[in-house]
Design an enzyme around this catalytic site. Structure first.
Site, PDB file in Angstrom:
ATOM      1  N   SER A 144       0.826  -1.202   0.000  1.00 22.75           N
ATOM      2  CA  SER A 144       0.000   0.000   0.000  1.00 22.75           C
ATOM      3  C   SER A 144       0.869   1.264   0.000  1.00 22.75           C
ATOM      4  O   SER A 144       1.627   1.488  -0.938  1.00 22.75           O
ATOM      5  CB  SER A 144      -0.961  -0.040   1.199  1.00 22.75           C
ATOM      6  N   ASP A 183      -9.920  -5.086  -4.520  1.00 25.64           N
ATOM      7  CA  ASP A 183      -9.273  -3.867  -4.017  1.00 25.64           C
ATOM      8  C   ASP A 183      -9.627  -2.683  -4.915  1.00 25.64           C
ATOM      9  O   ASP A 183      -9.507  -2.763  -6.140  1.00 25.64           O
ATOM     10  CB  ASP A 183      -7.760  -4.103  -3.992  1.00 25.64           C
ATOM     11  N   HIS A 233      -7.919  -5.337  -0.276  1.00 21.99           N
ATOM     12  CA  HIS A 233      -6.660  -4.642  -0.019  1.00 21.99           C
ATOM     13  C   HIS A 233      -5.918  -5.211   1.204  1.00 21.99           C
ATOM     14  O   HIS A 233      -6.513  -5.429   2.254  1.00 21.99           O
ATOM     15  CB  HIS A 233      -6.962  -3.157   0.191  1.00 21.99           C
TER      16      HIS A 233
END
Length: 314
Positions: free
Chosen positions: A158, A254, A286
């Site tokens: 991320s 995601d 995610h």
């Protein structure tokens, strides 16, 4: 007493709230666990200070079974959390890095960069660059004794994948930086003002991510700031990415999936001379591997990352 209860002036969900008196309350990502020997993986860790002036620290990992003189790939890892939450000592991240170290047989340094909004961007990028410099400075015995800088990787999930991207460009501009063999990008946090893919119909999540970025990096560029949009005006051409190999992982559910796919497509169609690969976890969202480290998809992703790191030895 109700009269003394703090009033919320801003919500940045699901991460934190800002109270009317200016204080922050993080709603998640604040738990910590100590370093040490992990019995399940046989990986040992310890915390180190990289910069006493700023408090920049990291957690370093190695296989407990490593032999004297044995040299292993070195991975500098950056955790996720939208630049707002989490740390290297968060139990979920500690577990995740333990598993990667065990699977890949590597030395890993998980960086505790400072968080926004107390430390506005680009502080996280500066801390991460300083961590890279600190790692190669030769002050840590585990790195001196066991790390092979000819097999040096950046990795992150991320926001941490975003950081890895920017560090690779900064490395190219520096004459004093170790050569980066490869980058592992897990569900990279890239974004943009113009919606693409599922962002077009998922307006709620599009607006949510827009709001996260405005909070950590208020600017007139919004989600087209080059820090978050690698294809916006002012972003460097991917041809200049300073590494030989890139692995990108995305998750089917995601909201950031299309951004990861776009990055891969733009990279392989650029004049960059490296090799890139991408994998998708079906039915997952995610950073699922942080919350479900023992699911089959997480195990497969870690296995592929380990293979990526060790294939690059040649």
């Amino acid at each position: 007493m109700e009269s003394t209860k703090k009033q919320v002036s801003l919500e940045v969900l699901p991460w934190l709230v800002v109270h009317s008196d200016g204080t922050l309350e993080r709603l998640t990502g604040t738990e910590v666990c100590p370093p040490g020997l992990d019995q399940e993986t046989g990986v040992v860790s310890k915390d180190i200070i990289i910069d006493p002036k700023t408090g920049l620290s990291a957690r370093i990992y190695r296989p407990n079974s490593i032999l004297p003189g044995q040299k292993l790939p070195l991975v500098l890892y950056f955790h996720g959390g939208a630049f707002l939450i989490a740390s290297a000592s968060l139990p979920n991240y500690h577990t995740s890095v333990n598993k990667l170290v065990a699977q890949a047989n590597i030395i890993a340094v998980s960086v505790n960069y400072r968080l926004a909004p107390e430390n506005p961007l680009p502080t996280a990028y500066e801390d991460s660059w300083n961590a890279l410099q600190g790692v190669k400075a030769g002050n840590e015995p585990w790195i001196n004794d066991y790390a092979d800088f000819n097999r040096f990787f950046l990795a992150g999930d991320s926001a941490g994948a975003n950081i890895s991207h920017h560090l690779a460009f900064r490395a190219k501009q520096s004459d004093h930086t170790v050569k980066i063999k490869g980058i592992g990008m897990i569900h990279p946090y890239f974004w943009g003002t113009q919606p693409i893919g599922s962002e077009v119909t998922d307006e709620a999540r599009k607006q949510m991510v827009d709001g996260w970025w405005r909070f950590v990096c208020p600017s007139d560029k919004g989600s087209d700031d080059p820090w978050i949009n690698p294809f916006a005006d002012g972003s460097p051409d991917l041809e200049g990415l300073e590494c030989e190999r890139v692995m990108i992982t995305v998750a089917e559910k995601d909201i950031l999936r299309e951004r990861g796919n776009m990055y891969y497509e733009r990279l392989v169609n650029s004049k960059w001379r490296g090799n890139a690969e991408i994998m998708e976890a079906k039915g997952k969202d995610h950073v699922f591997h942080i919350f479900e480290p023992d699911c089959d998809e997480a195990k497969e992703m870690v296995r592929r990352l380990a293979l990526f790191i060790n294939q690059a030895e040649a």
